[in-house]
Design an enzyme around this catalytic site. Structure first.
Site, short mmCIF file in Angstrom:
data_model
loop_
_atom_site.label_atom_id
_atom_site.label_comp_id
_atom_site.label_asym_id
_atom_site.label_seq_id
_atom_site.Cartn_x
_atom_site.Cartn_y
_atom_site.Cartn_z
N GLN A 81 0.82 -1.21 0.00
CA GLN A 81 0.00 0.00 0.00
C GLN A 81 0.86 1.27 0.00
O GLN A 81 0.41 2.34 -0.39
CB GLN A 81 -0.95 -0.04 1.21
CG GLN A 81 -1.61 1.26 1.60
CD GLN A 81 -0.99 1.86 2.84
OE1 GLN A 81 0.06 1.41 3.30
NE2 GLN A 81 -1.63 2.87 3.38
N LYS A 95 13.38 -7.83 1.57
CA LYS A 95 13.17 -6.47 1.05
C LYS A 95 14.45 -5.89 0.44
O LYS A 95 14.39 -5.14 -0.53
CB LYS A 95 12.67 -5.55 2.16
CG LYS A 95 11.22 -5.76 2.54
CD LYS A 95 10.79 -4.72 3.57
CE LYS A 95 9.34 -4.93 3.98
NZ LYS A 95 8.93 -3.94 5.01
N ASP A 139 10.78 3.10 11.55
CA ASP A 139 9.53 3.41 12.23
C ASP A 139 9.55 3.03 13.71
O ASP A 139 8.51 2.86 14.32
CB ASP A 139 8.36 2.72 11.54
CG ASP A 139 8.46 1.20 11.57
OD1 ASP A 139 9.48 0.69 12.05
OD2 ASP A 139 7.51 0.53 11.12
N CYS A 201 2.62 2.77 13.15
CA CYS A 201 1.82 2.74 11.91
C CYS A 201 1.06 1.43 11.79
O CYS A 201 -0.02 1.39 11.20
CB CYS A 201 2.73 2.94 10.70
SG CYS A 201 3.42 4.61 10.58
N CYS A 348 -5.23 -7.72 21.21
CA CYS A 348 -5.20 -6.61 20.25
C CYS A 348 -4.63 -7.16 18.95
O CYS A 348 -4.87 -8.32 18.62
CB CYS A 348 -4.37 -5.45 20.80
SG CYS A 348 -2.66 -5.86 21.17
#
Length: 390
Positions: A81, A95, A139, A201, A348
């Protein structure tokens, strides 16, 4: 502020390179000399994710001679995304390898160095020593402080960016900048926030396009540092609000009370990061996905509470769970509906927020409370892979 060029010019450009970079060469402030500096530059990108993707793509296109990539993760579907350097065919691939192939497709003149191990206090200094400039788009706070301190100790400038939901920030830090303008990340954020206040995020979401806006600023600042163009963001924080389409620039100053950086530290500990073993200590009672399934198969009576946000609940949920967002768990009208004599299992997405909610309930006198280790992601992975992940 205006800074001198960071990198000396390379000896020459080939005829093919002159043709490729002609639009740069036509810019009087860049010209042949500036492009040679870009060719001679060695830039290390920490992370090939949301911010690393546009940074690497544009620096490759700009003609940076050597690009290093620190990345140990693999491409996941939820990355696509916003992490535009990767594609569907890269799912499951490292990656770093995916980023290397994309860079080579854009510009075969760029040398790519992969650093596939996790950046830590043992390898950061030696890795940074190989490069002129560090670009950090990670992040998590542990890596940010590690990058900052390693840059201070190696004398390297670095470009930093951060995104969350609809807002992004970017700046340049360089402790050893010419003159008295030296700043580092700790002048902006002296200490990491408590773990329960650190935004994520993966939990709060991020507008994918935001990565392009902040990543473009970061790549631009890298080019300016290398070539000596324009006014650097050193000493200023750029804050971008995508919803308001508003940019603000905040002046930064050296913290007069900051502690000098003399060595690298235990950043996972200082930023409140713990291992699964530590998270599962007796002080934080937990069960794993297989145990939760066994409880259900045995028809054990317990209360399964989902403490995620409504947007996450709408995406996927465990059958039979009750939805109580973490922000509401201590409301009186909620507490009176919970049975203290019956076991409670909180969950969660990954287990972080459920631990916070567990501690809050224990402070209210709920002793028989557990949390699902690994959250709903562990349930999907280990018990019910038919559910969508996110």
């Amino acid at each position: 502020m205006k800074l001198p060029p960071l990198v000396e010019p390379a000896a020459e450009l080939s005829a093919e390179e002159i043709a490729r970079y002609s639009r740069h060469l036509l810019l009087p402030d860049v010209g042949l000399d500036g492009q040679k500096r870009l060719k001679n530059a060695k830039v290390l990108a920490v992370g090939a994710g949301g911010l690393g993707s546009p940074v690497l793509l544009y620096l490759a296109a700009a003609g940076i001679g050597t690009l290093g990539v620190v990345e140990f993760d693999v491409v996941d579907e939820s990355n696509l995304q916003r992490q535009i350097i990767h594609g569907v065919s890269d799912l499951g691939r490292p990656k770093g390898e995916s980023a290397r192939d994309a860079i080579r497709e854009i510009n075969p003149h760029v040398a790519v160095r992969l650093h596939s191990e996790r950046l830590d206090a043992d390898n950061a200094l030696s890795t940074f020593a190989e490069y002129d400039l560090i670009v950090d788009g990670t992040d998590n706070f542990a890596t940010r402080y590690l990058v900052n301190d390693a840059c201070v100790l190696t004398g390297k400038p670095y470009v930093w960016g951060s995104i969350y939901r609809f807002e992004g920030q970017a700046s340049v830090f360089w402790e050893n900048a010419p003159g008295d303008a030296g700043l580092n990340y700790r002048d902006l954020y002296p200490e990491p926030p408590p773990p329960h206040l650190a935004p994520s995020c993966s939990e709060g979401g991020v507008l994918g396009i935001l990565c392009a806006s902040i990543g473009a600023i970061m790549a631009t600042e890298a080019v300016k540092l290398i070539t000596g163009l324009g006014e650097s963001l050193l000493g200023r924080l750029a804050v971008y609000d995508a919803l308001e389409m508003n940019y603000r620039f905040i002046k930064l100053r050296r913290d007069p009370q900051r502690t000098p950086i003399t060595e690298l530290a235990d950043y996972a500990f200082s930023c409140g990061l713990t291992t699964t073993t530590q998270d599962s200590a007796p002080s934080v009672p937990s069960i794993d996905a297989h145990e939760l399934k066994q409880w259900r198969d045995d028809a054990k009576v317990f209360q399964l509470i989902d403490v995620r946000e409504t947007t996450e609940w709408d995406i996927v949920r465990i059958a039979g769970a009750r939805h109580i967002p973490q922000s509401r768990i201590l409301e009186e009208e909620v507490l009176v509906t919970l049975n203290k004599s019956s076991p409670i299992v909180l969950h969660c997405k990954s287990g972080v927020r459920s631990q916070r909610a567990l501690q809050s309930l224990r402070e209210q006198g709920f002793d028989n409370v557990h949390h699902l280790d690994g959250g709903i992601l562990a349930w999907i992975r280990d018990v019910d892979p038919s559910l969508p992940s996110y």
